[in-house]
Each structure stands twice: as C-alpha cells, then as structure tokens.
Enzyme design. Structure first.
Site, PDB file in Angstrom:
ATOM      1  N   GLU A 181       0.834  -1.206   0.000  1.00  0.00           N
ATOM      2  CA  GLU A 181       0.000   0.000   0.000  1.00  0.00           C
ATOM      3  C   GLU A 181       0.871   1.260   0.000  1.00  0.00           C
ATOM      4  OE1 GLU A 181      -3.924   1.554   2.484  1.00  0.00           O
ATOM      5  OE2 GLU A 181      -2.425   0.330   3.497  1.00  0.00           O
TER       6      GLU A 181
ATOM      7  N   LYS B   8      -9.449   2.466  -3.211  1.00  0.00           N
ATOM      8  CA  LYS B   8      -9.867   1.838  -1.946  1.00  0.00           C
ATOM      9  C   LYS B   8     -11.234   2.348  -1.515  1.00  0.00           C
ATOM     10  CE  LYS B   8      -7.873   1.187   2.702  1.00  0.00           C
ATOM     11  NZ  LYS B   8      -6.632   1.462   3.466  1.00  0.00           N
TER      12      LYS B   8
ATOM     13  N   CYS C 155      -5.858  -3.124   1.676  1.00  0.00           N
ATOM     14  CA  CYS C 155      -5.728  -3.098   3.133  1.00  0.00           C
ATOM     15  C   CYS C 155      -7.054  -3.260   3.869  1.00  0.00           C
ATOM     16  CB  CYS C 155      -4.991  -1.829   3.563  1.00  0.00           C
ATOM     17  SG  CYS C 155      -4.330  -1.937   5.249  1.00  0.00           S
TER      18      CYS C 155
END
Length: 280
Positions: free
Chosen positions: A44, A118, A155
């Site tokens: 990330e 994300k 994540c």
C-alpha cells in the site's frame, strides 16, 4: 498443460525518500523477472511511508496523478522492460481536494489498464486515513492482463466480504491485497481473512504487508506476506515478520476451475435473498 502463472510480491522497509523507495522496488521487480515472474505487486502506497499514522497537511505532498504522475509513468517503463504485469499502489490526487488510496494496474507491455480506488477508509488510532482519502468510486474492476484476470482490494477493504465477492463475480483469478497493518491491532486476522476470502470466492490472493517501523508513528509492520490458493492453502512459505522480502510463487490457475466445480459456491448463491445486505 497446466495454466501456471509465476507471480511475485514485495514486502519492503521504508528507505526515507520516494526516489530510493521506487529504485528499490525496481530492483526487486527486475530480480522477480530474472526468476521468471510474469506479474508483481507492491505494498500500500509503496513509494511513501505510511503517513496515515499522523494527521498533518504536509503529507498531501506524497500524492501524484494516476496514470500520468512520475511513479506510474516509471512503472510503465519497467513493465515494458521486464515483460511483467505490475500492480502499483500510490496516493492519488485527481484534482485539488480529491485524493484517493489507489492502485494502478499496468499490463506486461506497459499499457495502463486502469486503477482501483480503496472503498473502505479507516479512521482509528494510527490509521487516520479519512484525513487524506476520499472513498473509492470506481467499483471493483477486474483487469484483463497478459497473465489473466487480476483485481485489487486494498488493506482495510479486506475486512469487508462484499468487495471480495464482487471481484469474484467480475471474473478475478488473482487479487492483490496491498496493505499496511501492524502488530497488536489485527495481526491475528492476517492469516484468517484472506485465506477465508480465497476459499469463499475461489481465486488466488496475494496478501502484501509492510515490514519494520517507520518515522511517523509507533506502528510495527509485521510483514508475513503470502500467496494463498482457492482452497485456502498458502502457496509456499509465508514471508518473514522482520525483514524485507521478495516472494515468488507458481500459481496453478487450473485449480480455480477445479475448486469451482467441486465446491460450487457460485452455483449455490442466493442473490434473490440478499436484499437486506445493501440496506443502510
């Protein structure tokens, strides 16, 4: 003949600046290519520290456009050089005030295929991401690459099964999950959630975590990156919890169809009964 894809991931320590961080990942990618890898993914916001341990406006300076910023441009050149598909997670600025936690996907000939943003943005101690990022708004794309159908889930997303499922419904064979997570918060989940998602959705997952301590907080990133197959089994050893590592593994994509025929989870879904799942 088996449909085997040699895939790679990198778990890295922070070097202190973007230039050396990018250079280090380029060398890892070249080594993966020497080992025969055809696809690689990074952690990330790989070209920066995990600055979300603090809430300071100076860290907006890490952001760059996608795909026309310097990092993705350089990764496109690297893809052409190595003949690898590359998953490139960065801090994206779309326009003034519009920032995203993003991963660009680049094909083996250097073609920019698109990006994933994300969806789920945490705001808890040490993970102050809502200060920096807007929630993703591009859905769950699956990219047709030289190695097959590749998706991305970033994540904190991994705690939400809906996106994993949508990637499977969109045809994913391999999903890269670049992350930055530390000991004590959810370490006990790290080797539970992604294998469970691989089983439930019947595809391969590359789970990537940072490793080591960084300058902006107390987070101790514990590495232990891995590939997991559609039966929930690790492909080879899990990476170190202490040191930087390049992981290269052979993924037998024929296993995906075998598992889907044997377990038939997609056949037995009941979307007609799931209305309550999307109610606020």
């Amino acid at each position: 003949m088996a449909n085997v894809v040699r895939a790679a991931l990198v778990q890295a320590t922070w070097t202190g600046d973007t230039v050396s961080m990018v250079d280090k990942h380029i060398e890892h990618a070249r080594e993966a290519a020497r080992q025969g890898a055809k696809v690689i993914g990074f952690q990330e916001v790989f070209n920066a520290p995990y600055f979300c341990q603090v809430q300071e406006p100076e860290h907006y300076a890490w952001a760059e456009p996608v795909p026309d910023g310097p990092t993705v441009t350089r990764m496109r050149e690297l893809a052409r050089e190595t003949g690898m598909v590359i998953v490139v997670p960065v801090f994206e600025v779309e326009q003034s005030g519009f920032y995203y936690n993003t991963a660009a996907v680049i094909d083996a000939d250097g073609t920019y295929l698109g990006k994933y943003r994300k969806h789920h943005i945490p705001q808890v101690k040490g993970f102050w991401e809502k200060y920096y990022f807007k929630p993703g708004n591009l859905g769950w794309p699956v990219f047709e690459t030289a190695v097959g159908k590749v998706g991305v889930y970033i994540c904190y997303d991994r705690h939400f099964p809906e996106g994993w499922r949508q990637l499977g419904l969109n045809g994913a064979q391999l999903v890269y999950n670049p992350s930055a997570t530390h000991r004590g918060l959810s370490a006990h989940l790290w080797q539970l959630e992604q294998p469970a998602a691989a089983v439930a959705n019947e595809y391969f997952i590359a789970a990537i975590n940072r490793v080591g301590r960084e300058e902006y907080g107390d987070n101790d990133f514990y590495g232990t990156s891995y590939f997991v197959d559609p039966r929930g089994k690790f492909v080879g050893e899990v990476a170190s919890d202490q040191r930087e590592e390049l992981v290269v593994r052979d993924l037998d994509f024929d296993l995906i169809e075998d598992v889907r025929q044997q377990w038939a989870f997609y056949r037995d879904r009941r979307p007609d009964a799931y209305e309550g799942l999307v109610q606020p």
